[in-house]
Scaffold this active site. Structure first.
Site, PDB file in Angstrom:
ATOM      1  N   ASP A 205      -7.907 -73.710 -36.604  1.00 41.37           N
ATOM      2  CA  ASP A 205      -8.486 -74.565 -35.561  1.00 41.37           C
ATOM      3  C   ASP A 205      -8.291 -76.041 -35.899  1.00 41.37           C
ATOM      4  O   ASP A 205      -8.697 -76.507 -36.965  1.00 41.37           O
ATOM      5  CB  ASP A 205      -9.973 -74.262 -35.408  1.00 41.37           C
ATOM      6  CG  ASP A 205     -10.207 -72.829 -34.958  1.00 41.37           C
ATOM      7  OD1 ASP A 205      -9.792 -72.489 -33.841  1.00 41.37           O
ATOM      8  OD2 ASP A 205     -10.796 -72.046 -35.733  1.00 41.37           O
TER       9      ASP A 205
ATOM     10  N   SER B  83     -11.752 -70.538 -41.364  1.00 42.93           N
ATOM     11  CA  SER B  83     -13.180 -70.281 -41.483  1.00 42.93           C
ATOM     12  C   SER B  83     -13.707 -69.430 -40.333  1.00 42.93           C
ATOM     13  O   SER B  83     -14.884 -69.070 -40.316  1.00 42.93           O
ATOM     14  CB  SER B  83     -13.952 -71.612 -41.541  1.00 42.93           C
ATOM     15  OG  SER B  83     -13.622 -72.331 -42.702  1.00 42.93           O
TER      16      SER B  83
ATOM     17  N   LYS C 122     -15.038 -72.745 -47.230  1.00 38.92           N
ATOM     18  CA  LYS C 122     -14.660 -74.132 -47.490  1.00 38.92           C
ATOM     19  C   LYS C 122     -15.921 -74.994 -47.489  1.00 38.92           C
ATOM     20  O   LYS C 122     -16.825 -74.741 -46.691  1.00 38.92           O
ATOM     21  CB  LYS C 122     -13.690 -74.628 -46.408  1.00 38.92           C
ATOM     22  CG  LYS C 122     -12.419 -73.788 -46.270  1.00 38.92           C
ATOM     23  CD  LYS C 122     -11.614 -74.201 -45.037  1.00 38.92           C
ATOM     24  CE  LYS C 122     -10.413 -73.300 -44.843  1.00 38.92           C
ATOM     25  NZ  LYS C 122      -9.629 -73.636 -43.635  1.00 38.92           N
TER      26      LYS C 122
ATOM     27  N   ASP D  39      -4.694 -73.948 -42.218  1.00 36.42           N
ATOM     28  CA  ASP D  39      -5.922 -73.775 -41.461  1.00 36.42           C
ATOM     29  C   ASP D  39      -5.504 -73.467 -40.023  1.00 36.42           C
ATOM     30  O   ASP D  39      -4.347 -73.689 -39.642  1.00 36.42           O
ATOM     31  CB  ASP D  39      -6.746 -75.068 -41.547  1.00 36.42           C
ATOM     32  CG  ASP D  39      -7.947 -75.049 -40.643  1.00 36.42           C
ATOM     33  OD1 ASP D  39      -8.741 -74.093 -40.737  1.00 36.42           O
ATOM     34  OD2 ASP D  39      -8.091 -75.972 -39.826  1.00 36.42           O
TER      35      ASP D  39
ATOM     36  N   ASP E  83      -7.219 -80.097 -41.142  1.00 38.12           N
ATOM     37  CA  ASP E  83      -7.636 -81.187 -40.266  1.00 38.12           C
ATOM     38  C   ASP E  83      -9.043 -81.671 -40.553  1.00 38.12           C
ATOM     39  O   ASP E  83      -9.421 -82.750 -40.100  1.00 38.12           O
ATOM     40  CB  ASP E  83      -7.575 -80.743 -38.796  1.00 38.12           C
ATOM     41  CG  ASP E  83      -8.692 -79.776 -38.444  1.00 38.12           C
ATOM     42  OD1 ASP E  83      -9.457 -80.066 -37.505  1.00 38.12           O
ATOM     43  OD2 ASP E  83      -8.808 -78.732 -39.112  1.00 38.12           O
TER      44      ASP E  83
END
Length: 220
Positions: free
Chosen positions: A13, A105, A136, A11, A161
């Site tokens: 961010d 995302s 997601k 991922d 995260d």
């Protein structure tokens, strides 16, 4: 502690970069504009595609696509304090190009701007919100990234995260590593967790597999 994987799926961010202040500013302004409960929005927007969050919270009569485009531009224009999670740039530089991907995302335009701001190079394979129909916590994004790398998702380590991303990694059949650098409260998870990349190193096996070494610090 050493574990072996075919590839790493990151991922972005909160996992490779810290863009939380920028995201909070943009989303708070959007929520206040539409008289939306900011705390309720913040509780669920991380790790989810922006258009899906907008559709969920926007009041009747609002054009979700127009709101998405305006919010996207606000985030693109606000990256001055976007930084890497400590050690992320060096860690990813050590990876062969064909053995890792970013699975975010965020739309590609925002992802590229944020990565540059944080000093990270974009990988050869990057799956963004533009590439999938189901975001997601659906596993589609991680399955697509693994396919593009030519490996099975079940042989990969997903780095995440946020709860939505963790659920997506689980659904894809991958192992999950939780990065907690931007967390303000403990996240209950059965997966391994790291605060940043300082205790990690990676070795490339003769067959191209990734050997993840995690230095375990003994308690006093």
């Amino acid at each position: 502690m050493t574990r072996r994987y075919a590839a790493f799926l990151f991922d972005m961010d909160g996992t490779l970069i810290n863009s939380i202040p920028s995201a909070i500013r943009a989303w708070t302004a959007w929520a206040e504009k539409h008289a939306i409960d900011v705390d309720a929005l913040m509780a669920v927007m991380h790790g989810v595609r922006a258009i899906e969050t907008i559709r969920r919270f926007a009041p009747p009569g609002v054009d979700p696509q127009a709101e998405f485009e305006a919010l996207l531009q606000a985030e693109i224009d606000d990256v001055a304090d976007v930084v890497e999670i400590p050690g992320a740039a060096a860690f990813t530089r050590a990876l062969p190009a064909e053995r890792w991907a970013i699975v975010t995302s965020a739309p590609r335009s925002l992802a590229e701007v944020r990565l540059r701001a944080a000093g990270l190079a974009a990988p050869a394979v990057m799956v963004t919100a533009d590439d999938i129909e189901r975001g997601k916590p659906a596993p589609d994004c991680f399955l697509l990234a693994a396919e593009r790398l030519g490996v099975a998702a079940s042989d990969c380590l997903v780095w995440e995260d946020a709860p939505a991303g963790i659920a997506a990694g689980e659904a894809a059949g991958a192992d999950v590593m939780v990065v907690t650098a931007t967390h303000h409260a403990p996240l209950e998870t059965a997966h391994r967790s790291i605060e940043d990349y300082g205790a990690l190193s990676v070795e490339v096996a003769e067959d191209g597999g990734l050997l993840l070494h995690e230095r375990v610090v003994a308690a006093d």
